[in-house]
Write an enzyme that holds these catalytic residues in place. Structure first.
Site, short mmCIF file in Angstrom:
data_model
loop_
_atom_site.label_atom_id
_atom_site.label_comp_id
_atom_site.label_asym_id
_atom_site.label_seq_id
_atom_site.Cartn_x
_atom_site.Cartn_y
_atom_site.Cartn_z
N LYS A 278 1.71 2.04 -5.14
CA LYS A 278 2.36 1.75 -6.47
C LYS A 278 1.31 1.85 -7.48
CE LYS A 278 2.33 -2.32 -4.36
NZ LYS A 278 1.92 -2.00 -2.89
N GLY A 279 0.23 1.52 -7.20
CA GLY A 279 -0.84 1.71 -8.57
C GLY A 279 -0.82 2.98 -8.98
N GLN B 32 1.98 -6.26 -3.11
CA GLN B 32 2.56 -6.14 -1.81
C GLN B 32 3.77 -5.35 -1.58
OE1 GLN B 32 1.48 -9.56 -3.46
NE2 GLN B 32 -0.38 -8.60 -2.73
N PRO C 196 -8.62 -1.15 8.90
CA PRO C 196 -7.66 -0.04 9.03
C PRO C 196 -6.16 -0.37 8.80
CG PRO C 196 -8.89 -0.88 11.04
CD PRO C 196 -9.30 -1.72 10.12
N ASP D 180 0.80 -1.27 0.00
CA ASP D 180 -0.08 -0.04 0.16
C ASP D 180 0.76 1.14 0.03
OD1 ASP D 180 -2.22 -1.71 0.01
OD2 ASP D 180 -2.45 -1.75 2.34
N THR E 264 -5.91 -11.77 3.41
CA THR E 264 -6.90 -11.25 2.87
C THR E 264 -8.05 -12.07 2.80
OG1 THR E 264 -5.98 -11.55 0.72
CG2 THR E 264 -5.50 -9.47 1.76
N SER F 182 5.34 12.41 -4.70
CA SER F 182 3.98 12.35 -4.74
C SER F 182 3.16 13.12 -3.64
CB SER F 182 3.43 11.10 -4.81
OG SER F 182 2.00 10.98 -4.79
N VAL F 183 2.32 14.07 -3.89
CA VAL F 183 1.68 14.81 -2.97
C VAL F 183 0.15 14.67 -2.78
CG1 VAL F 183 3.63 16.54 -2.52
CG2 VAL F 183 1.95 16.84 -4.38
N GLY G 237 -4.50 -4.36 -3.61
CA GLY G 237 -5.77 -3.34 -3.94
C GLY G 237 -4.70 -2.37 -4.41
N HIS G 238 -4.80 -1.67 -5.73
CA HIS G 238 -3.97 -0.53 -6.22
C HIS G 238 -4.95 0.33 -6.68
CE1 HIS G 238 -0.34 -3.51 -6.99
NE2 HIS G 238 -0.74 -3.48 -5.67
N ASN H 74 -5.14 -10.27 -3.86
CA ASN H 74 -4.70 -9.56 -2.24
C ASN H 74 -4.51 -8.17 -2.53
OD1 ASN H 74 -2.56 -10.47 -3.73
ND2 ASN H 74 -1.52 -11.43 -1.95
P1 GDP Z 1 -0.77 0.24 -3.56
O1 GDP Z 1 -1.32 -0.80 -3.16
O2 GDP Z 1 0.64 0.36 -3.26
O3 GDP Z 1 -1.12 0.72 -4.93
O4 GDP Z 1 -1.32 1.55 -2.65
P2 GDP Z 1 -2.98 1.54 -2.34
O5 GDP Z 1 -3.46 2.19 -3.47
O6 GDP Z 1 -3.63 0.38 -1.69
O7 GDP Z 1 -2.88 2.71 -1.06
C1 GDP Z 1 -2.21 3.84 -1.45
C2 GDP Z 1 -3.34 4.97 -1.30
O8 GDP Z 1 -2.86 6.18 -1.11
C3 GDP Z 1 -4.51 5.09 -2.06
O9 GDP Z 1 -5.94 5.34 -1.44
C4 GDP Z 1 -4.08 6.25 -3.17
O10 GDP Z 1 -5.00 6.81 -3.71
C5 GDP Z 1 -3.42 7.07 -2.27
N1 GDP Z 1 -2.37 7.77 -2.49
C6 GDP Z 1 -1.27 7.47 -3.32
N2 GDP Z 1 -0.47 8.28 -3.51
C7 GDP Z 1 -0.58 9.43 -2.64
C8 GDP Z 1 -0.12 10.68 -2.17
O11 GDP Z 1 0.89 11.20 -2.38
N3 GDP Z 1 -0.94 11.21 -1.04
C9 GDP Z 1 -1.99 10.99 -0.65
N4 GDP Z 1 -2.76 11.83 0.14
N5 GDP Z 1 -2.62 9.80 -0.99
C10 GDP Z 1 -1.93 8.99 -2.02
P1 IMO Z 2 -0.91 -4.19 -2.13
O1 IMO Z 2 -0.33 -4.58 -3.41
C1 IMO Z 2 -0.91 -4.70 1.99
C2 IMO Z 2 -1.07 -8.72 3.68
C3 IMO Z 2 -2.56 -9.02 4.39
C4 IMO Z 2 -1.70 -10.08 5.33
C5 IMO Z 2 -0.56 -10.75 4.61
C6 IMO Z 2 -0.71 -12.28 3.90
O2 IMO Z 2 -2.26 -3.48 -2.27
O3 IMO Z 2 0.37 -3.29 -1.68
P2 IMO Z 2 -2.40 -12.90 1.81
O4 IMO Z 2 -3.81 -12.60 1.32
O5 IMO Z 2 -1.30 -12.26 0.87
O6 IMO Z 2 -2.00 -14.24 2.23
O7 IMO Z 2 -2.00 -12.02 3.30
O8 IMO Z 2 -0.03 -9.98 3.57
N1 IMO Z 2 -1.29 -8.34 2.18
C7 IMO Z 2 -1.07 -7.01 2.14
N2 IMO Z 2 -1.19 -5.80 2.76
N3 IMO Z 2 -1.03 -4.51 0.85
C8 IMO Z 2 -1.07 -5.64 -0.06
O9 IMO Z 2 -0.98 -5.55 -1.37
C9 IMO Z 2 -1.44 -6.97 0.55
N4 IMO Z 2 -1.38 -8.12 0.14
C10 IMO Z 2 -1.53 -8.80 1.32
O10 IMO Z 2 -3.15 -8.09 4.96
O11 IMO Z 2 -1.24 -9.38 6.26
MG MG Z 3 -2.98 -1.59 -1.88
#
Ligand code: GDP
Ligand code: IMO
Ligand code: MG
Length: 432
Positions: free
Chosen positions: A16-17, A226, A306, A13, A130, A415-416, A40-41, A38
């Site tokens: 990356k997406g 991940q 959370p 999280d 997940t 990124s901001v 979520g981007h 698993n």
């Molecule tokens: P990923 O799994 O690495 O692709 O990240 P996620 O999408 O799960 O979580 C990143 C969250 O932060 C998402 O809700 C994005 O929209 C948000 N996000 C990404 N870059 C920024 C940033 O620079 N600032 C803020 N405030 N939010 C961001």
């Molecule tokens: P992105 O790509 C954050 C965590 C789960 C759990 C552990 C094992 O959005 O960054 P799994 O279902 O993979 O066997 O769960 O890994 N986990 C992540 N945490 N971002 C993810 O992906 C994750 N994918 C798995 O919460 O702790």
């Molecule tokens: Mg994610």
């Protein structure tokens, strides 16, 4: 032309997406190489939010090829739902942009059920997966009973026999070991066949597709899922995911030679988060943790849980830098730190009275680690509309420079905000 691997450096999280979507402007092909739904981007484009779980984050750019490599575990139900959702959200059918590896393994209903049954059995010691069947699907792959996308192209009798072998074993476990209901062979088969009818044209031999892209001088962007600390080998085992999340796996799990890679970007969130159980030395259970959680919107994209929040951890990041051979980093969510009087960074751990600068392999040791923190003055300004790096508050720039100095690599972008536009690119690997 450049081939670039982008991976998460923390516990996932990192954003990356968003960065993949941005950089796809310069790439021809985007490849997911491990994990499954698993992940979520999140992408935000002109105010519209898209949450992708399986489909590569380059998909919102028409004409770009999006590949699901052999190292990914594919839940066809989710893939079809995602294609439908994108059709509704964007008005486009993205299937023609997709290439699916015939070697990628399938996640079936029995994998999801086993994942959930095992978590329940672990009780308090649960990993906090997940629940998407990721671990059991990789387990089937490694025990060599798994079903692959290519099996959907095989004669009916072959597919049916492979499925029966796998489900017989899964049902014995579900019924006898976990005392739950078996899954229905007929239903799973019917679902697979219905999905196959839709995705069949996208199933290809990915290594040859990759070679053809290289031949045409198309840049390839590899999208990690991940993060490094969730890696099956080097992460906080057993509180990890079931795949290799490191840059090195991008090549093996898509069939591209390692000599074709030009740059490795690590995505670093300006602080740290973690979803699920496991050690987290920099975790904050106070008002600052609350600030990061609320201002950062730190709720899981996949499960809605959370995310636990803490300061930036340079011990972990130095480990991630060496494990992935990072050539640069993308710093995200710097805006979330606005308004904090002081910002702390973990530079070492104190383990049983001794100061250490390495990331322990044992979770018992990591649990016992206390962070050694260095303090920085914060900044008040809202920085989310700043487009020029030079315009950032001095203290924000000092924070970025400090990370650069400690990791020995540069921030290629900052990124901001969540929107594609809220980004300052300082060095673009695709344009030299
Ligand atoms: P990923 O799994 O690495 O692709 O990240 P996620 O999408 O799960 O979580 C990143 C969250 O932060 C998402 O809700 C994005 O929209 C948000 N996000 C990404 N870059 C920024 C940033 O620079 N600032 C803020 N405030 N939010 C961001
Ligand atoms: P992105 O790509 C954050 C965590 C789960 C759990 C552990 C094992 O959005 O960054 P799994 O279902 O993979 O066997 O769960 O890994 N986990 C992540 N945490 N971002 C993810 O992906 C994750 N994918 C798995 O919460 O702790
Ligand atoms: Mg994610």
């Amino acid at each position: 032309m450049a081939n670039v691997i982008l991976i998460g450096t923390q516990w996932g999280d990192e954003g990356k997406g968003k960065i993949v979507d941005l950089l796809t402007e310069w790439a021809g092909v985007v490849v997911r190489f491990q994990g499954g739904n698993n992940a979520g981007h999140t992408l935000v484009i002109e105010g519209q939010r898209y949450a992708l779980h399986l489909i590569p984050s380059g998909i919102m750019r028409p004409g770009k090829v999006c590949v699901i490599g052999s190292g990914v575990v594919v839940d066809l139900k989710i893939l079809l739902e995602e294609i439908e959702l994108l059709k509704t959200q964007s008005g486009r059918d993205i299937l023609p942009q997709l290439i699916l590896s015939d070697e990628a393994h399938l996640i079936l209903e029995s994998h999801r059920r086993l994942d959930q049954a095992r978590e329940q059995q672990r009780g308090m010691a649960k990993i906090g997966t997940t629940g998407r069947g990721i671990g059991p699907a990789y387990e089937s792959k490694m025990t060599r009973w798994g079903l692959r996308l290519g099996d959907l192209l095989a004669p009916d009798a072959v597919l049916e026999s492979r499925l029966r072998n796998l489900l017989d074993q899964h049902n014995r476990m579900l019924v006898n070991l976990y005392e739950t209901e078996p899954v229905s062979f007929t239903e799973v088969l019917a679902e697979l066949k219905a999905a196959a009818a839709i995705v069949r044209p996208a199933i290809r031999k990915v290594p040859y597709e990759m070679a053809a892209s290289l031949e045409k001088n198309e840049s390839i962007l590899f999208e990690g899922a991940q993060g490094t600390l969730l890696d099956i080998d080097h992460g906080t085992y057993p509180f990890v995911t079931s795949s290799s999340t490191l840059a090195a796996n991008a090549c093996a799990s898509s069939g591209v030679g390692v000599t074709d890679i030009d740059e490795v970007i690590g995505v670093i969130k300006a602080y740290t988060t973690r979803v699920g159980s496991g050690p987290f030395p920099v975790e904050l259970d106070d008002a600052i943790g609350e600030h990061l959680s609320v201002r950062g919107g730190e709720v899981g994209t996949t499960t809605g849980r959370p995310r636990r929040c803490g300061w930036l951890d340079l011990v972990a990041l130095r480990y991630a830098t060496l494990l992935n051979g990072l050539s640069s980093f993308a710093l995200t969510k710097l805006d979330v730190l606005s308004g904090l009087k002081s910002i702390k960074v973990c530079t070492a751990y104190r383990l049983h009275g001794e100061v250490i600068d390495y990331f322990p392999s044992s979770i018992e040791d990591l649990e016992a680690c206390e962070p050694v923190l260095t303090e920085f003055a914060g900044w008040d300004e809202d920085i989310s509309a700043i487009l020029d790096y030079g315009q950032l508050p001095e203290n924000a720039k000092k924070y970025v420079s400090y990370i650069e100095e400690k990791l020995g690599i540069k921030a290629m972008l900052v990124s901001v905000g969540p929107d594609r536009e809220q980004t300052m690119i300082r060095h673009n690997p695709f344009v030299g």
